[in-house]
Design a protein around this motif. Structure first.
Motif, PDB file in Angstrom:
ATOM      1  N   PHE A 251       0.801  -1.230   0.000  1.00 29.57           N
ATOM      2  CA  PHE A 251       0.000   0.000   0.000  1.00 29.57           C
ATOM      3  C   PHE A 251       0.833   1.279   0.000  1.00 29.57           C
ATOM      4  CE2 PHE A 251      -2.971  -3.214   1.271  1.00 29.57           C
ATOM      5  CZ  PHE A 251      -4.166  -2.843   0.681  1.00 29.57           C
ATOM      6  N   THR A 252       2.135   1.153  -0.261  1.00 31.62           N
ATOM      7  CA  THR A 252       2.975   2.351  -0.284  1.00 31.62           C
ATOM      8  C   THR A 252       2.546   3.304  -1.398  1.00 31.62           C
ATOM      9  OG1 THR A 252       4.874   1.188   0.653  1.00 31.62           O
ATOM     10  CG2 THR A 252       5.325   3.232  -0.539  1.00 31.62           C
ATOM     11  N   LEU A 253       2.428   2.797  -2.618  1.00 31.56           N
ATOM     12  CA  LEU A 253       2.049   3.661  -3.750  1.00 31.56           C
ATOM     13  C   LEU A 253       0.636   4.206  -3.574  1.00 31.56           C
ATOM     14  CD1 LEU A 253       3.524   1.652  -6.773  1.00 31.56           C
ATOM     15  CD2 LEU A 253       4.477   3.652  -5.614  1.00 31.56           C
ATOM     16  N   GLN A 254      -0.267   3.369  -3.097  1.00 34.22           N
ATOM     17  CA  GLN A 254      -1.642   3.823  -2.884  1.00 34.22           C
ATOM     18  C   GLN A 254      -1.690   4.947  -1.852  1.00 34.22           C
ATOM     19  OE1 GLN A 254      -3.740   2.569   0.128  1.00 34.22           O
ATOM     20  NE2 GLN A 254      -5.149   4.184  -0.470  1.00 34.22           N
ATOM     21  N   LEU A 255      -0.883   4.803  -0.795  1.00 35.03           N
ATOM     22  CA  LEU A 255      -0.857   5.833   0.232  1.00 35.03           C
ATOM     23  C   LEU A 255      -0.259   7.139  -0.284  1.00 35.03           C
ATOM     24  CD1 LEU A 255       0.220   3.615   3.242  1.00 35.03           C
ATOM     25  CD2 LEU A 255      -1.982   4.759   2.972  1.00 35.03           C
ATOM     26  N   LEU A 256       0.760   7.023  -1.134  1.00 37.15           N
ATOM     27  CA  LEU A 256       1.359   8.226  -1.716  1.00 37.15           C
ATOM     28  C   LEU A 256       0.367   8.943  -2.634  1.00 37.15           C
ATOM     29  CD1 LEU A 256       4.991   7.027  -2.550  1.00 37.15           C
ATOM     30  CD2 LEU A 256       4.262   8.519  -0.696  1.00 37.15           C
TER      31      LEU A 256
END
Length: 340
Positions: A251-256
């Protein structure tokens, strides 16, 4: 940036132990039938001074503790260098003693001093080595506790994000409007929403997932957001195929991307432009800056928290830059062989 801690031994211990050794060497002189105070004083002073210098030499030649190099076992080379330094130092001190007590035979006195110096050097090295190993064990334990705390905090905030009521509320409102208006995209929207929460359940216990899986999460999330903002969000993906086998925290990209949506104006007149691509050793996400006057409430999982996850998992930091009207985040590429 690496964290460094300094190994210290109390000055009181260093000086008192050196003086004690000096006094200890004076005892045989005191036991002699003809006691010479001046000889005992010089002999004790030479030993105390030698012990004091050896203390500081061993302490200052220890390797510095860092989070990337946190173990230093017994080093024969450091012991050898310490012995060589001690022999040279004791020879110089013996020469000074011979100058002060010229009536004593230099050869036997020098030999006695060198043997004494070797014993003190070895004893001090072993003692400091044991204390340093204890220090390292404490630092590793503290670092482990810190990283576990950061990881638990990140997991807690990530769990809150994954069940974000605002996102779910907005998604259900969008779905309601689509169903009521007979939009043919209502069924695909439901499927993407289900996919997104399925990804959430499958990935929440993983430290790392493949970039290909992370992109699936991101595409599901963007599909849901585009149903709400339509052409207000423009997204391009130029990730090289060779990098899709790398790993990222889930979920790193989604959170960014969510961070970009929260803090920027999104409209048909002012679309939010997102670009995802890979360069050298980084996955890069950029967006055009058009900040809201009042941002939406944050979940608390900010860029620093993501940064801590990268430090914990890969020993690397993310890079954040603001330049030319673009907000850029660079994520270090993690491969299976360099995962800590």
């Amino acid at each position: 940036m690496e964290k460094t801690n300094t190994f210290r031994i109390p000055t009181k211990i260093i000086w008192l132990s050196s003086l004690f050794l000096g006094l200890l060497t004076a005892i045989p002189k005191m036991a002699e039938h003809h006691f010479h105070f001046y000889e005992a004083l010089v002999d004790s002073s030479v030993t105390a001074l030698f012990a004091l210098i050896i203390w500081y030499y061993n302490i200052y030649t220890l390797p510095a503790y860092t989070t990337k190099s946190n173990a230093s076992g017994f080093s024969t080379w450091r012991l050898f260098k310490g012995l060589l330094f001690g022999l040279v130092l004791m020879f110089l001190l013996a020469c000074i003693q011979q100058y002060l007590l010229s009536h004593l035979p230099f050869g036997p006195v020098m030999l006695m001093f060198e043997v004494r110096g070797v014993l003190i050097s070895v004893a001090f090295y072993m003692f400091i080595h044991l204390m340093y190993q204890s220090f390292l064990n404490q630092q590793v334990s503290m670092e482990l506790e810190r990283t576990q705390a950061h990881n638990l905090a990140a997991q807690y905030e990530l769990l809150k994000q994954q069940v974000n009521p605002h996102f779910l509320f907005n998604s259900l409102n969008t779905l309601k409007y689509m169903v009521e208006s007979g939009d043919t995209h209502a069924v695909p929207f439901i499927l993407k929403l289900a996919d997104f929460y399925r990804f959430t359940l499958e990935s929440r216990k993983s430290d790392l997932i493949s970039l290909a899986d992370e992109l699936e999460i991101l595409h599901a999330y963007l599909y849901l957001q585009k149903a709400r903002f339509e052409e207000g969000i423009r997204f391009t993906n130029r990730i090289a195929a060779k990098h899709k086998t790398s790993f990222v925290p889930p979920f790193t990209l989604q959170l960014l991307v969510e961070n970009c949506i929260k803090h920027n104006i999104i409209s048909l007149e002012k679309p939010l432009t997102l670009a995802l691509y890979s360069e050298e050793n980084y996955i890069v996400l950029t967006n055009n800056l058009q900040k809201k006057a009042v941002s939406e409430s944050s979940t608390g999982l900010g860029l620093e928290n993501i940064n801590q996850r990268y430090i914990h998992l890969a020993g690397k930091e993310i890079i954040i830059t603001i330049e030319g009207g673009l907000f850029t985040v660079k994520l270090p590429i993690i491969y299976e062989h360099n995962y800590r």
